[in-house]
Design a protein around this motif. Sequence first.
Motif, PDB file in Angstrom:
ATOM      1  N   GLU A   1      37.030  48.989  34.480  1.00 51.69           N
ATOM      2  CA  GLU A   1      35.737  48.298  34.404  1.00 51.69           C
ATOM      3  C   GLU A   1      35.340  47.754  35.775  1.00 51.69           C
ATOM      4  O   GLU A   1      34.164  47.488  36.020  1.00 51.69           O
ATOM      5  N   TYR A   2      36.328  47.600  36.653  1.00 53.03           N
ATOM      6  CA  TYR A   2      36.105  47.014  37.976  1.00 53.03           C
ATOM      7  C   TYR A   2      36.147  48.038  39.100  1.00 53.03           C
ATOM      8  O   TYR A   2      35.543  47.819  40.148  1.00 53.03           O
TER       9      TYR A   2
ATOM     10  N   ARG B   1      33.972  38.118  37.929  1.00 52.62           N
ATOM     11  CA  ARG B   1      34.273  39.446  38.447  1.00 52.62           C
ATOM     12  C   ARG B   1      35.107  39.345  39.725  1.00 52.62           C
ATOM     13  O   ARG B   1      36.089  40.050  39.890  1.00 52.62           O
TER      14      ARG B   1
ATOM     15  N   ARG C   1      38.629  38.370  38.899  1.00 50.33           N
ATOM     16  CA  ARG C   1      39.383  39.475  38.299  1.00 50.33           C
ATOM     17  C   ARG C   1      39.771  40.493  39.368  1.00 50.33           C
ATOM     18  O   ARG C   1      40.898  40.987  39.383  1.00 50.33           O
ATOM     19  N   GLU C   2      38.843  40.800  40.271  1.00 48.88           N
ATOM     20  CA  GLU C   2      39.167  41.730  41.355  1.00 48.88           C
ATOM     21  C   GLU C   2      40.303  41.173  42.215  1.00 48.88           C
ATOM     22  O   GLU C   2      41.221  41.902  42.584  1.00 48.88           O
TER      23      GLU C   2
ATOM     24  N   GLN D   1      29.362  36.841  38.138  1.00 47.25           N
ATOM     25  CA  GLN D   1      29.839  37.367  39.419  1.00 47.25           C
ATOM     26  C   GLN D   1      31.140  36.693  39.837  1.00 47.25           C
ATOM     27  O   GLN D   1      32.036  37.328  40.354  1.00 47.25           O
TER      28      GLN D   1
END
Length: 194
Positions: free
Chosen positions: A47-48, A5, A8-9, A2
């Motif tokens: 992917e996001y 993620r 990356r976001e 998480q």
Amino acid sequence: MQNRRAQREEQIYEGLLRLWTQNSDLHTITVQQIADAAGIGKGTLYEYFSSREEIFAKAFLYRLENEFSHLEESLRKTQSFEERLKVLLRAADRVLEMQNVGAQVLAVCSGETNELEQFCTRMNRSYAQRVEELLALTVQQGVEEGVLRKPESMRYAVLAMFSGLTGYISYRRAHPSEEGVEQDTIQVLLRSLR
């Protein structure tokens, strides 16, 4: 997982925000440009996020959250009621900057009804309450310093502060370079709350 993620976001949001500062028309920004600005591949971006509209809406909320966090931190550091008013007026100036981007984000998301609805709902629900809390804390600071009388209704005092800040934003929009508006607004707010 998480945490990666979220990182990356954030990387994607920051890339898009850099594009916003370079490009006045958000409609022309492509998914490929967002991926390039974030330093990732276009496929990785998907992917996001499921759509360009989702990226725009969430990046705007990310920027708004950063602005609020900065405002809350700045208010915590201030020592006086008048300094808090100045911090709020500087934040109002940033609201002016963000209004154009927010309007464009709404336009970009208008074809995606679900994204638009979620975007508006999240903005209204969370930020309205936070603004009220910040204004109430500012009024309380003024009362503690003896600059303001204790209001019969904190709700009225918060509404008066909100109205004053909204008036300031409207006036600044029409007269962006006029000097002395900040100090005049402070005087009007003081008179309305005393």
